[in-house]
Design an enzyme around this catalytic site. Structure first.
Site, PDB file in Angstrom:
ATOM      1  N   HIS A 191      -5.651  -0.541  -2.811  1.00 28.02           N
ATOM      2  CA  HIS A 191      -6.396  -1.806  -2.868  1.00 28.02           C
ATOM      3  C   HIS A 191      -6.414  -2.444  -1.489  1.00 28.02           C
ATOM      4  O   HIS A 191      -5.372  -2.532  -0.827  1.00 28.02           O
ATOM      5  CB  HIS A 191      -5.720  -2.739  -3.870  1.00 28.02           C
ATOM      6  CG  HIS A 191      -6.371  -4.083  -3.974  1.00 28.02           C
ATOM      7  ND1 HIS A 191      -7.633  -4.257  -4.477  1.00 28.02           N
ATOM      8  CD2 HIS A 191      -5.927  -5.310  -3.625  1.00 28.02           C
ATOM      9  CE1 HIS A 191      -7.945  -5.542  -4.454  1.00 28.02           C
ATOM     10  NE2 HIS A 191      -6.935  -6.199  -3.933  1.00 28.02           N
ATOM     11  N   ASP A 247      -2.645  -4.877 -15.817  1.00 24.03           N
ATOM     12  CA  ASP A 247      -2.752  -6.133 -15.075  1.00 24.03           C
ATOM     13  C   ASP A 247      -3.509  -5.960 -13.768  1.00 24.03           C
ATOM     14  O   ASP A 247      -3.252  -6.664 -12.792  1.00 24.03           O
ATOM     15  CB  ASP A 247      -1.348  -6.694 -14.792  1.00 24.03           C
ATOM     16  CG  ASP A 247      -0.634  -7.110 -16.057  1.00 24.03           C
ATOM     17  OD1 ASP A 247      -1.323  -7.589 -16.981  1.00 24.03           O
ATOM     18  OD2 ASP A 247       0.595  -6.950 -16.136  1.00 24.03           O
ATOM     19  N   LEU A 248      -4.404  -4.979 -13.749  1.00 24.56           N
ATOM     20  CA  LEU A 248      -5.263  -4.718 -12.596  1.00 24.56           C
ATOM     21  C   LEU A 248      -4.435  -4.500 -11.328  1.00 24.56           C
ATOM     22  O   LEU A 248      -3.725  -3.518 -11.216  1.00 24.56           O
ATOM     23  CB  LEU A 248      -6.276  -5.860 -12.420  1.00 24.56           C
ATOM     24  CG  LEU A 248      -7.276  -6.028 -13.584  1.00 24.56           C
ATOM     25  CD1 LEU A 248      -8.215  -7.195 -13.307  1.00 24.56           C
ATOM     26  CD2 LEU A 248      -8.064  -4.750 -13.798  1.00 24.56           C
ATOM     27  N   ASP A 249      -4.499  -5.417 -10.368  1.00 28.99           N
ATOM     28  CA  ASP A 249      -3.840  -5.199  -9.085  1.00 28.99           C
ATOM     29  C   ASP A 249      -2.423  -5.769  -9.043  1.00 28.99           C
ATOM     30  O   ASP A 249      -1.901  -6.088  -7.975  1.00 28.99           O
ATOM     31  CB  ASP A 249      -4.685  -5.813  -7.970  1.00 28.99           C
ATOM     32  CG  ASP A 249      -6.055  -5.161  -7.880  1.00 28.99           C
ATOM     33  OD1 ASP A 249      -6.125  -3.925  -7.994  1.00 28.99           O
ATOM     34  OD2 ASP A 249      -7.044  -5.887  -7.713  1.00 28.99           O
ATOM     35  N   GLU A 250      -1.788  -5.883 -10.206  1.00 27.39           N
ATOM     36  CA  GLU A 250      -0.441  -6.437 -10.271  1.00 27.39           C
ATOM     37  C   GLU A 250       0.612  -5.364 -10.515  1.00 27.39           C
ATOM     38  O   GLU A 250       1.775  -5.682 -10.766  1.00 27.39           O
ATOM     39  CB  GLU A 250      -0.370  -7.489 -11.398  1.00 27.39           C
ATOM     40  CG  GLU A 250      -1.351  -8.635 -11.252  1.00 27.39           C
ATOM     41  CD  GLU A 250      -1.096  -9.457  -9.997  1.00 27.39           C
ATOM     42  OE1 GLU A 250       0.076  -9.649  -9.634  1.00 27.39           O
ATOM     43  OE2 GLU A 250      -2.092  -9.873  -9.364  1.00 27.39           O
TER      44      GLU A 250
END
Length: 290
Positions: A198, A232-235
């Site tokens: 990311h 949690d996507l980019d977590e």
């Protein structure tokens, strides 16, 4: 003692609540099994009270390891300390599937590093929602699968992906700038065996054209984050981050170029450490034995 030249290496990775005697128990077993320690790392977290360890070992006489027998023997120690653990062949090449959209830099970097031996991957497939990078996969001799994705066909596309994962016995999925959000169900099915890269800048710029937003704000650092995929996507737990210094003289296009550099480096490090069994996940964090 001198490590046996050319001997098979085993890798033991473990985590448990810290307690006296863990290192003694592990090293004692290896001595009992006529093994020598080639490399050892450990971390005792004063915050969580957890103990983490990675040990690479080989037979003293250089003979092949009987890893199945060693695993059975180690089970008693693991149960005593309540360990989460894995024991693997240090030379085993993980079967990897790379997902990509239309940005080529991360895909090309991984395949190139693998071709020169910097990574030790068995790349079994490249999957993309576009046909743009089929030639890159073909150049490196990797099967390419074009799996288009729309809002309406997303469930079918993810089912096709999972079929490839099962058919190819994939151990790790790498999202090398794959520009589609995975469903929560797919994230759960790939938990612990999917890595994403990311673009990450300080401050963080969300939405379209992040490098242009960064340029408008005059940022002095840009970076990238490689992390495990979660719902949690980019977590997800962070494995590696790269940061590069920039200044006012750079154009948005030059910032993007520096960003690509950070992305390729962070992703390559994360993939190598994961496939060498150097990463231990604990909750939302990781311990990485470089």
């Amino acid at each position: 003692m001198t490590r046996p030249a050319g001997a098979q290496h085993g890798v033991l990775v473990l985590s448990c609540t810290d307690a006296p005697g863990i290192v003694h128990a592990v090293s004692g077993l290896l001595v009992q099994e006529r093994c020598t320690i080639v490399e050892s790392h450990q971390f005792d977290s004063p915050v969580s009270g957890m103990f983490f360890m990675r040990v690479e070992f080989a037979r003293v006489d250089g003979a092949p390891l009987d890893l199945d027998a060693l695993r059975r023997t180690f089970t008693g120690i693991a149960d005593t300390f309540g360990m989460r653990w894995r024991m693997t062949d240090g030379a085993a090449r993980q079967r990897v599937l790379i997902m990509v959209s239309q940005y080529a830099h991360c895909l090309n970097d991984l395949l190139f590093r693998n071709s020169i031996g910097e990574l030790a991957l068995d790349v079994v497939a490249v999957v993309s929602n576009h046909a743009t990078l089929a030639g890159t996969a073909e150049f490196y001799g990797v099967p390419f699968h074009h799996v288009p994705v729309t809002r309406e066909t997303k469930p079918e596309a993810e089912a096709a992906l999972l079929e490839i994962v099962r058919a190819e016995r994939v151990e790790l999925v790498v999202l090398a700038r794959y520009m589609q959000i995975l469903s929560d169900d797919l994230c759960r099915q790939l938990e612990g065996r999917a890595i994403n890269i990311h673009h990450s800048m300080l401050p963080s710029f969300k939405g379209a054209r992040p490098y242009h937003q960064a340029h408008a704000r005059g940022v002095k650092f840009i970076g990238a984050t490689a992390h495990y995929v979660t719902a949690d996507l980019d977590e997800g737990p962070i494995i590696e981050q790269e940061m590069l210094r920039v200044d006012h003289a750079l154009t948005p296009e030059q910032l993007a170029a520096r960003g690509r550099e950070a992305e390729t480096r962070a992703l390559a490090h994360a993939v190598r450490w994961h496939t060498e069994n150097r990463v231990v996940v604990h909750g939302s964090r990781t311990v990485v034995f470089e």
